[in-house]
Design a protein around this motif. Structure first.
Motif, PDB file in Angstrom:
ATOM      1  N   ALA A   1       0.882  -1.184   0.000  1.00 27.83           N
ATOM      2  CA  ALA A   1       0.000   0.000   0.000  1.00 27.83           C
ATOM      3  C   ALA A   1       0.909   1.220   0.000  1.00 27.83           C
ATOM      4  O   ALA A   1       1.987   1.202   0.607  1.00 27.83           O
ATOM      5  CB  ALA A   1      -0.873  -0.002   1.251  1.00 27.83           C
TER       6      ALA A   1
ATOM      7  N   LEU B   1       2.397   4.350   1.341  1.00 29.89           N
ATOM      8  CA  LEU B   1       2.485   4.864   2.707  1.00 29.89           C
ATOM      9  C   LEU B   1       2.955   6.309   2.699  1.00 29.89           C
ATOM     10  O   LEU B   1       3.670   6.728   1.777  1.00 29.89           O
ATOM     11  CB  LEU B   1       3.475   4.025   3.527  1.00 29.89           C
TER      12      LEU B   1
ATOM     13  N   THR C   1      -1.435   5.285   5.683  1.00 29.76           N
ATOM     14  CA  THR C   1      -1.498   4.998   4.256  1.00 29.76           C
ATOM     15  C   THR C   1      -1.849   6.304   3.543  1.00 29.76           C
ATOM     16  O   THR C   1      -2.407   7.226   4.161  1.00 29.76           O
ATOM     17  CB  THR C   1      -2.570   3.932   3.921  1.00 29.76           C
TER      18      THR C   1
END
Ligand SMILES: CCCCCCCC(=O)SCCNC(=O)CCNC(=O)[C@H](O)C(C)(C)COP(=O)(O)OP(=O)(O)OC[C@H]1O[C@@H](n2cnc3c(N)ncnc32)[C@H](O)[C@@H]1OP(=O)(O)O
Length: 239
Positions: A171, A173, A195
């Motif tokens: 993901a 970040l 995130t």
């Protein structure tokens, strides 16, 4: 990221600086190799290949490593680096030449810095989530950049982590860091990881203290640096 130079500038003593175009070509090639080796690391920790295939690849990789000639000494500063205060091609956090780095891309903000990256399976702690030590590494680096960007580069003497939610792998970040106060050579810094998709949910947070070594201490720690003009005084400290 380019950061302001710390209080004293310094010159390297270990190797001559090539010209600008040479440095650019070298950095481009280092980043290209770093990219491919990171892909190899990812494939290495993802593969479900059979033992024969793994052994064949291991032999091939041994052959490739043998082509990487030359050997930098432990305290030698690479000619492609700007230490203190600039590019670190082989940083395990930001270095585009490092197979260990996500790599984190750090940019300056008003009052601090922001870093972006995604972690891969090689950075795994609990299944599907980042290792806590990797989160600490991302925060430590970003907080160090926050100090340097504020003109007070230093080394971490204390880092207190709070792990609030697991950090998902794969993901995008966002790592934020800013200086919260100073006291003599001590710089107090705070940081957080979220995130990019949900910047209001803090996954990990840290508070740290960074200290600029006094010049004598700095000279002993970083023998590869010397003050301009060849004197051995006033060595600067950065990252
Ligand atoms: C830009 C890129 C960013 C990269 C970020 C990467 C971050 C890192 O990985 S840095 C590497 C990890 N850190 C280290 O290796 C540092 C190891 N520590 C040292 O070498 C030394 O402590 C050093 C050189 C930093 C400072 O030593 P020295 O100059 O003798 O400082 P010293 O006199 O002991 O302490 C200075 C002040 O800090 C305080 N201090 C020292 N340790 C701590 C601590 N753990 N917590 C709080 N305060 C502390 C002291 O009490 C003193 O305060 P005061 O001035 O009020 O009395």
């Amino acid at each position: 990221m380019n950061s302001p130079l710390p209080h004293h500038s310094a010159t390297r003593t270990t190797a001559e600086q090539p010209d600008e175009e040479g440095v650019h070509r070298q950095r481009t090639a280092i980043a290209a190799l770093g990219h491919e080796v990171r892909a190899l690391v990812d494939a290495t920790v993802r593969t479900t290949a059979a033992p024969d295939a793994l052994l064949r690849v291991a032999e091939g990789v041994r052959g490739l490593a043998a082509q990487l000639t030359g050997r930098r000494a432990r305290a030698e500063i690479p000619v492609v680096d700007e230490f203190p205060g600039g590019a670190r091609m082989y940083s395990p956090v930001t270095g585009t030449g490092s197979p260990l780095a996500p790599p984190l891309k750090v940019t300056r903000l008003d009052g601090g810095v922001a870093g972006t990256c995604a972690l891969g399976l090689a950075h795994e702690g609990p299944p599907g989530y980042g290792h806590g030590g990797i989160s600490a590494m991302l925060l430590d680096e970003s907080m160090g950049w926050a100090c340097a960007t504020a003109g007070m580069p230093g080394m971490t003497v204390s880092l207190q982590m709070r792990y609030q939610r697991p950090v998902p792998l794969e993901a995008r970040l966002r790592v934020l860091a800013h200086v919260t106060g100073t006291e003599g050579r001590k710089v107090y810094v705070a940081g957080s990881i979220t995130t990019e998709e949900d910047p209001s949910t803090v996954l990990a947070a840290a508070e740290g203290v960074f200290v600029s070594p006094d010049p004598e201490h700095a000279r002993a720690l970083f023998p590869g640096l010397r003050a301009p003009g060849g004197s051995d005084g006033g060595t600067a400290v950065g990252r």
